[in-house]
Design a protein around this motif. Structure first.
Motif, PDB file in Angstrom:
ATOM      1  N   ALA A 147      95.194  29.860  82.232  1.00  0.00           N
ATOM      2  CA  ALA A 147      95.587  28.565  81.653  1.00  0.00           C
ATOM      3  C   ALA A 147      97.037  28.599  81.181  1.00  0.00           C
ATOM      4  O   ALA A 147      97.756  27.591  81.267  1.00  0.00           O
ATOM      5  N   LYS A 148      97.487  29.757  80.708  1.00  0.00           N
ATOM      6  CA  LYS A 148      98.874  29.902  80.255  1.00  0.00           C
ATOM      7  C   LYS A 148      99.837  29.693  81.410  1.00  0.00           C
ATOM      8  O   LYS A 148     100.866  29.015  81.267  1.00  0.00           O
ATOM      9  N   ASP A 149      99.504  30.262  82.559  1.00  0.00           N
ATOM     10  CA  ASP A 149     100.354  30.077  83.730  1.00  0.00           C
ATOM     11  C   ASP A 149     100.365  28.613  84.175  1.00  0.00           C
ATOM     12  O   ASP A 149     101.411  28.058  84.502  1.00  0.00           O
ATOM     13  N   ILE A 150      99.189  28.001  84.191  1.00  0.00           N
ATOM     14  CA  ILE A 150      99.094  26.615  84.651  1.00  0.00           C
ATOM     15  C   ILE A 150      99.855  25.673  83.721  1.00  0.00           C
ATOM     16  O   ILE A 150     100.730  24.908  84.148  1.00  0.00           O
ATOM     17  N   ASP A 151      99.522  25.717  82.446  1.00  0.00           N
ATOM     18  CA  ASP A 151     100.092  24.768  81.485  1.00  0.00           C
ATOM     19  C   ASP A 151     101.611  24.879  81.396  1.00  0.00           C
ATOM     20  O   ASP A 151     102.325  23.869  81.469  1.00  0.00           O
ATOM     21  N   ASN A 152     102.099  26.086  81.251  1.00  0.00           N
ATOM     22  CA  ASN A 152     103.531  26.260  81.009  1.00  0.00           C
ATOM     23  C   ASN A 152     104.366  26.163  82.279  1.00  0.00           C
ATOM     24  O   ASN A 152     105.448  25.575  82.274  1.00  0.00           O
ATOM     25  N   ALA A 182     106.324  30.463  75.452  1.00  0.00           N
ATOM     26  CA  ALA A 182     105.664  30.678  76.749  1.00  0.00           C
ATOM     27  C   ALA A 182     106.414  29.975  77.877  1.00  0.00           C
ATOM     28  O   ALA A 182     106.568  30.533  78.976  1.00  0.00           O
ATOM     29  N   LYS A 183     106.893  28.768  77.629  1.00  0.00           N
ATOM     30  CA  LYS A 183     107.641  28.034  78.655  1.00  0.00           C
ATOM     31  C   LYS A 183     108.974  28.716  78.938  1.00  0.00           C
ATOM     32  O   LYS A 183     109.422  28.782  80.095  1.00  0.00           O
ATOM     33  N   LEU A 217     103.176  23.791  92.014  1.00  0.00           N
ATOM     34  CA  LEU A 217     102.026  24.683  91.824  1.00  0.00           C
ATOM     35  C   LEU A 217     100.759  23.851  91.989  1.00  0.00           C
ATOM     36  O   LEU A 217     100.476  22.950  91.191  1.00  0.00           O
ATOM     37  N   LEU A 218      99.999  24.124  93.053  1.00  0.00           N
ATOM     38  CA  LEU A 218      98.805  23.339  93.385  1.00  0.00           C
ATOM     39  C   LEU A 218      97.559  24.205  93.248  1.00  0.00           C
ATOM     40  O   LEU A 218      97.504  25.310  93.795  1.00  0.00           O
ATOM     41  N   GLY A 219      96.560  23.707  92.553  1.00  0.00           N
ATOM     42  CA  GLY A 219      95.322  24.449  92.347  1.00  0.00           C
ATOM     43  C   GLY A 219      94.171  23.905  93.179  1.00  0.00           C
ATOM     44  O   GLY A 219      93.913  22.696  93.164  1.00  0.00           O
TER      45      GLY A 219
END
Length: 349
Positions: A147-152, A182-183, A217-219
């Motif tokens: 989630a840290k990678d996704i959000d930031n 984090a960003k 970034l596509l999930g």
């Protein structure tokens, strides 16, 4: 006299099995079972479904897909998992999405997989024959990541696309309460990996900003059988074939596996005809009987006097006989004086 085997105890076996160094140790079943390759093929197939159903490409304009090149390194691209081509039907302008598929990845300074992705994307970004920043985009397609990678990561990429220039973008990321640590770490990771891709030379803020504007970034959750992505794809297929969406998906997946291992180019002309025909069958909307039947039978229609007057009056919708404004509008529509109009309307009752 001491016993020869002091280590032996009652109930203890005489020999202790040693670990066989050559024995195969357990490993991640997703990796050992070809999960990464399966995930890549499913992602590629999902874009083929978009092509066949007239869908839109994530992160590109809403132009139709014309072709998809798989394992595109043979065609000179460094971002090689697949390249999607779209074409504007009015202007003929072509756009490309250069995609790398990684089931898992960490957006960091030390992650070797992320380093590989950035190196390949940067090589294409610097070549105008392979990439035009105003028209084309990159996509890192992933499965489950933190989630840290996704959000930031997604946030700073969106900030890049919505800021006027590099100085505004860098300022926003550095602002104490607007952004966070984090960003800033994610931006630092991009800087570090781009420097490595650029042969150790630090890239300028302007180039960094332009690169991040094009990077998406596509999930996809196509690594699970009952995921949202697969349900949406089945729904798209169902718009063409009502009863066998899962069967068509399986057939298409099998065909794309063959294209992938042969670095093929997929278009409507290259896919097997039965699959193309399956997607060509569109549902036909049928008007319910109660609405398709005329409300007035033909005999009654023939008996209507002054049909032109009646039709023109009907254009006005609901009106009030005593309202002077309504009277004026009706006279303008029908070309009749209001009292004559009322008389002719009454003749048809």
């Amino acid at each position: 006299m001491a016993k020869k085997n002091l280590s032996k105890r009652k109930g203890q076996s005489k020999s202790v099995p040693r670990k066989n160094n050559l024995a195969k140790e357990l490993s991640n079943p997703y990796s050992s079972g070809g999960g990464g390759v399966n995930f890549e093929t499913r992602v590629q197939t999902s874009f083929v479904v978009l092509m066949l159903t007239g869908g839109c490409v994530p992160s590109l304009a809403t132009d139709p897909i014309t072709k998809i090149k798989l394992q595109a390194k043979a065609n000179g691209y460094n971002t090689d998992d697949f390249v999607v081509f779209t074409k504007n039907t009015q202007t003929g302008s072509v756009s490309r999405l250069l995609a790398q598929v990684k089931h898992t990845i960490t957006i960091s300074e030390s992650d070797t997989t992320f380093a590989e992705v950035i190196h390949q994307a940067w090589s294409d970004f610097r070549d105008p024959k392979k990439f035009l920043p105003k028209k084309d985009n990159f996509a890192l397609v992933t499965g489950p990541i933190s989630a840290k990678d996704i959000d930031n990561t997604r946030t700073i990429l969106e900030w890049a696309r919505h800021t006027e220039d590099a100085s505004e973008f860098i300022r926003n990321v550095e602002l104490a309460y607007f952004s966070n640590v984090a960003k800033r770490q994610k931006l630092k990771a991009f800087r570090k990996q781009l420097k490595r891709a650029n042969k150790g030379v630090e890239i300028e803020d302007g180039e960094l900003h332009e690169f991040l504007k094009c990077f998406h970034l596509l999930g996809f959750d196509l690594d699970v059988k009952a995921g949202v992505s697969l349900a949406l794809l089945h729904s798209l297929i169902s718009q063409c074939a009502e009863d066998n969406a899962n069967s068509i998906w399986s057939q298409l997946l099998y065909e794309i596996q063959s294209f992938n291992q042969n670095a093929g180019t997929i278009s409507r002309d290259s896919i097997s005809m039965p699959l193309v025909e399956a997607f060509a069958r569109k549902k036909v909307a049928v008007i319910p009987d109660e609405f398709s039947k005329p409300r007035v039978d033909e005999k009654t229609l023939k008996e209507i006097k002054n049909p032109h007057v009646v039709a023109s009056a009907g254009l006005a919708g609901k009106w009030d006989e005593k309202n002077p404004n309504d009277q004026a509008i009706l006279e303008m529509l029908t070309g009749q004086k209001f009292q004559d109009l009322i008389q002719k309307m009454r003749e048809n009752l």
